[in-house]
Design a protein around this motif. Structure first.
Motif, PDB file in Angstrom:
ATOM      1  N   THR A 103      11.068   8.768  63.603  1.00 20.78           N
ATOM      2  CA  THR A 103      12.266   8.241  62.953  1.00 20.78           C
ATOM      3  C   THR A 103      12.201   6.718  62.946  1.00 20.78           C
ATOM      4  OG1 THR A 103      13.565   8.037  64.982  1.00 20.78           O
ATOM      5  CG2 THR A 103      13.556  10.205  63.892  1.00 20.78           C
ATOM      6  N   LYS A 104      13.166   6.086  62.318  1.00 19.35           N
ATOM      7  CA  LYS A 104      13.148   4.631  62.181  1.00 19.35           C
ATOM      8  C   LYS A 104      13.937   3.965  63.306  1.00 19.35           C
ATOM      9  CE  LYS A 104      10.578   4.668  58.571  1.00 19.35           C
ATOM     10  NZ  LYS A 104       9.168   4.280  58.716  1.00 19.35           N
ATOM     11  N   LEU A 110      14.261   1.037  58.204  1.00 18.99           N
ATOM     12  CA  LEU A 110      15.160   1.997  57.568  1.00 18.99           C
ATOM     13  C   LEU A 110      15.582   1.511  56.181  1.00 18.99           C
ATOM     14  CD1 LEU A 110      16.912   4.564  57.723  1.00 18.99           C
ATOM     15  CD2 LEU A 110      18.685   3.166  58.820  1.00 18.99           C
ATOM     16  N   LEU A 114      12.700   3.378  53.884  1.00 21.62           N
ATOM     17  CA  LEU A 114      13.399   4.605  53.476  1.00 21.62           C
ATOM     18  C   LEU A 114      14.516   4.343  52.465  1.00 21.62           C
ATOM     19  CD1 LEU A 114      13.742   6.694  56.767  1.00 21.62           C
ATOM     20  CD2 LEU A 114      11.902   6.686  55.072  1.00 21.62           C
ATOM     21  N   LYS A 116      17.668   3.833  53.058  1.00 25.13           N
ATOM     22  CA  LYS A 116      18.799   4.691  53.415  1.00 25.13           C
ATOM     23  C   LYS A 116      19.708   3.968  54.395  1.00 25.13           C
ATOM     24  CE  LYS A 116      16.406   9.070  52.669  1.00 25.13           C
ATOM     25  NZ  LYS A 116      15.886  10.322  53.259  1.00 25.13           N
ATOM     26  N   GLN A 120      22.961   8.247  56.719  1.00 20.36           N
ATOM     27  CA  GLN A 120      22.105   9.175  55.963  1.00 20.36           C
ATOM     28  C   GLN A 120      20.896   9.607  56.819  1.00 20.36           C
ATOM     29  OE1 GLN A 120      21.458   6.526  52.594  1.00 20.36           O
ATOM     30  NE2 GLN A 120      22.535   7.927  51.213  1.00 20.36           N
ATOM     31  N   HIS A 121      20.276   8.657  57.464  1.00 22.42           N
ATOM     32  CA  HIS A 121      19.109   8.934  58.301  1.00 22.42           C
ATOM     33  C   HIS A 121      19.494   9.853  59.465  1.00 22.42           C
ATOM     34  CE1 HIS A 121      15.087   8.467  59.679  1.00 22.42           C
ATOM     35  NE2 HIS A 121      15.328   7.581  60.656  1.00 22.42           N
ATOM     36  N   GLU A 124      20.012  13.551  58.456  1.00 22.06           N
ATOM     37  CA  GLU A 124      18.767  14.287  58.216  1.00 22.06           C
ATOM     38  C   GLU A 124      18.049  14.584  59.539  1.00 22.06           C
ATOM     39  OE1 GLU A 124      16.755  11.673  55.568  1.00 22.06           O
ATOM     40  OE2 GLU A 124      17.732  12.477  53.770  1.00 22.06           O
TER      41      GLU A 124
END
Length: 506
Positions: A103-104, A110, A114, A116, A120-121, A124
């Motif tokens: 993940t970021k 991010l 991505l 996003k 939002q991240h 998900e």
């Protein structure tokens, strides 16, 4: 002092395989995985990235099948991605039970990679973790670019960790993805997180771009990190990751409140295996596992080791399944040579030891490497001179040209009378012998016949320094042999010939 257990996770087969031009086969991955878990006894291994290739899938299947049969399945981890159910399905197909979800960990990654928002991240990520849980897959979470996240978007990092703390996540993994942290930052950033979330498990993942990997790891542990990610030989992208061998030695010798389960006896074995499989050679001066790190070169050090082990430290080679060596070269003193002779079960008197020492220094001045296995041959060459030196080969020129016969010009002194002769022959040594014969003919001396000529490298020697030429001569009805030793085959034959000339003139 309370003892704290630290988990060691080896990521040679995943992050280490990102070393430029390195790719392990399925059988190589399985072999390394077995050694890491069964012999080196690391706590966990990260062996692959999901979705890479069919070959990678098969490699993971081989490892998980073996791990399942030997109760190691929960110690085998795979890097996965926030990609709905794609990585999870790949994991299920591979038989893996632990995902390391990428993940970021910085707002910069991010926003620009991505594109996003944090919400939002996070949404998900939550879907992925809950899907993994539903499929009996354990989740650890990587915060990619966490180090820059702590530098530039700390609020985001803490918001992210707070979010993860409410999900079924076993470990949160803090990577210095670009290897940019200083030791002070490593300590401060890890401590700030552990102080706020003391009950959560945090792994520290150091890269070595500034050669600070081991230092950063030490500071991360002091700050409260619960686990470390390391690679064999420090393999990994760019300058690689924090190296396994150095880190383990540092923890064992300097961090007395830390307990790890790694069996350091196997550090050298696994290092050599990974070197062979990867094709990435270990620098000779690499700490703990390098070829030269337990070799004393200076004679004064060998002398000190004879006198109460003055040059020993905690880094004893026996800890790592190795032995101390004493190099033979131009810096060698008598103590170095005596140490090597002891290992061979040989003894020399002071006068002979002095001669052998001088010969080794001469070879060292020519940048030749001499090994322990070469010593008996050097001794034989140096001490096989029970005659007065009445013949001396002063100098020579050997030529070899395409389409022309080899030729030699030789300067030789015979009982204080100097001669210079030139001759041709079928080869360089034949030309040399023809020139010598001309000089001795002027002294009305007939040379013996050469009836056998053998060249060999000292058995067991891995050196390029020496070859030995043994020549058998026949004079009337008597046969005798002379030996010559040099790094050059023709020169060693010339030295054997010089001995023969002295024998007959005496």
């Amino acid at each position: 002092m309370s003892i704290r257990k630290i988990e060691i996770m080896d990521t040679t087969l995943r992050d280490g395989e990102q070393t430029s031009s390195v790719s392990f086969s399925a059988s190589e991955k399985l072999t390394i995985a077995k050694l890491l878990l069964e012999e080196l006894k690391v706590d966990r291994i990260e062996i692959a990235s999901a979705r890479v290739s069919e070959g990678e899938l098969q490699a993971v299947k081989d490892v998980t099948e073996w791990a399942s049969e030997n109760n190691y399945l929960n110690a085998v981890e795979v890097l996965t991605f926030v990609d709905k159910d794609v990585s999870i399905n790949w994991m299920l197909d591979a038989g893996a039970k632990v995902q390391n979800l990428l993940t970021k960990g910085s707002l910069n990654h991010l926003t620009h990679q991505l594109k996003k928002t944090p919400n939002q991240h996070f949404k998900e990520i939550e879907e992925n973790i809950l899907l993994a849980q539903k499929n009996n897959i354990e989740t650890n979470v990587y915060l990619e670019d966490w180090s820059n996240g702590m530098r530039n978007s700390k609020t985001y990092v803490f918001e992210f960790i707070a979010f993860l703390s409410n999900l079924p996540v076993k470990r949160i993994m803090l990577p210095d993805t670009l290897g940019v942290l200083t030791p002070k930052e490593s300590f401060d950033f890890v401590k700030e997180i552990k102080d706020k979330y003391p009950s959560l498990h945090f792994d520290f993942h150091a890269h070595n771009d500034y050669d600070l990997g081991v230092s950063n790891v030490m500071e991360g542990i002091k700050a409260g990190a619960d686990g470390l990610h390391l690679t064999v030989n420090g393999m990994g992208e760019r300058a690689g990751n924090a190296p396994m061998a150095s880190t383990i030695a540092v923890i064992n010798d300097f961090m007395h409140n830390i307990e790890i389960g790694v069996n350091e006896t196997y550090l050298h074995t696994i290092s050599k295996l990974v070197e062979t499989f990867s094709g990435v050679m270990i620098p000779e001066n690499k700490p703990v596992v390098g070829a030269n790190v337990f070799t004393q070169t200076a004679g004064i050090h060998a002398d000190g080791d004879n006198k109460n082990n003055l040059y020993f430290s905690k880094l004893m080679p026996e800890r790592f399944g190795r032995t101390r060596k004493y190099a033979l070269g131009k810096s060698s003193g008598k103590a170095n040579i005596q140490k090597n002779l002891q290992e061979l079960g040989l003894q020399l008197n002071d006068e002979d030891l002095k001669k052998v020492t001088q010969r080794i220094i001469e070879l060292g001045d020519k940048k030749q490497v001499v090994t322990k296995e070469d010593l008996p041959y050097i001794i034989s060459d140096v001490l096989d001179r029970n005659y007065e030196e009445k013949v001396k080969i002063n100098s020579y020129v050997l030529t070899h040209s395409k389409g022309l016969k080899p030729s030699t010009t030789v300067s030789v002194t015979i009982e204080k009378e100097a001669f210079e002769e030139s001759a041709q022959g079928d080869g360089q040594f034949d030309a040399f012998m023809n020139a010598i014969k001309q000089a001795f003919k002027k002294r009305k001396i007939t040379l013996p016949k050469l009836i056998d000529y053998a060249v060999r490298i000292p058995p067991g020697s891995n050196s390029d320094a020496l070859c030995e030429t043994i020549i058998t001569w026949k004079n009337d009805e008597k046969e005798f042999k002379t030996r010559g030793l040099d790094s050059d085959q023709t020169v060693s034959a010339i030295k054997a010939t010089e001995k023969m000339l002295n024998i007959i003139i005496n």
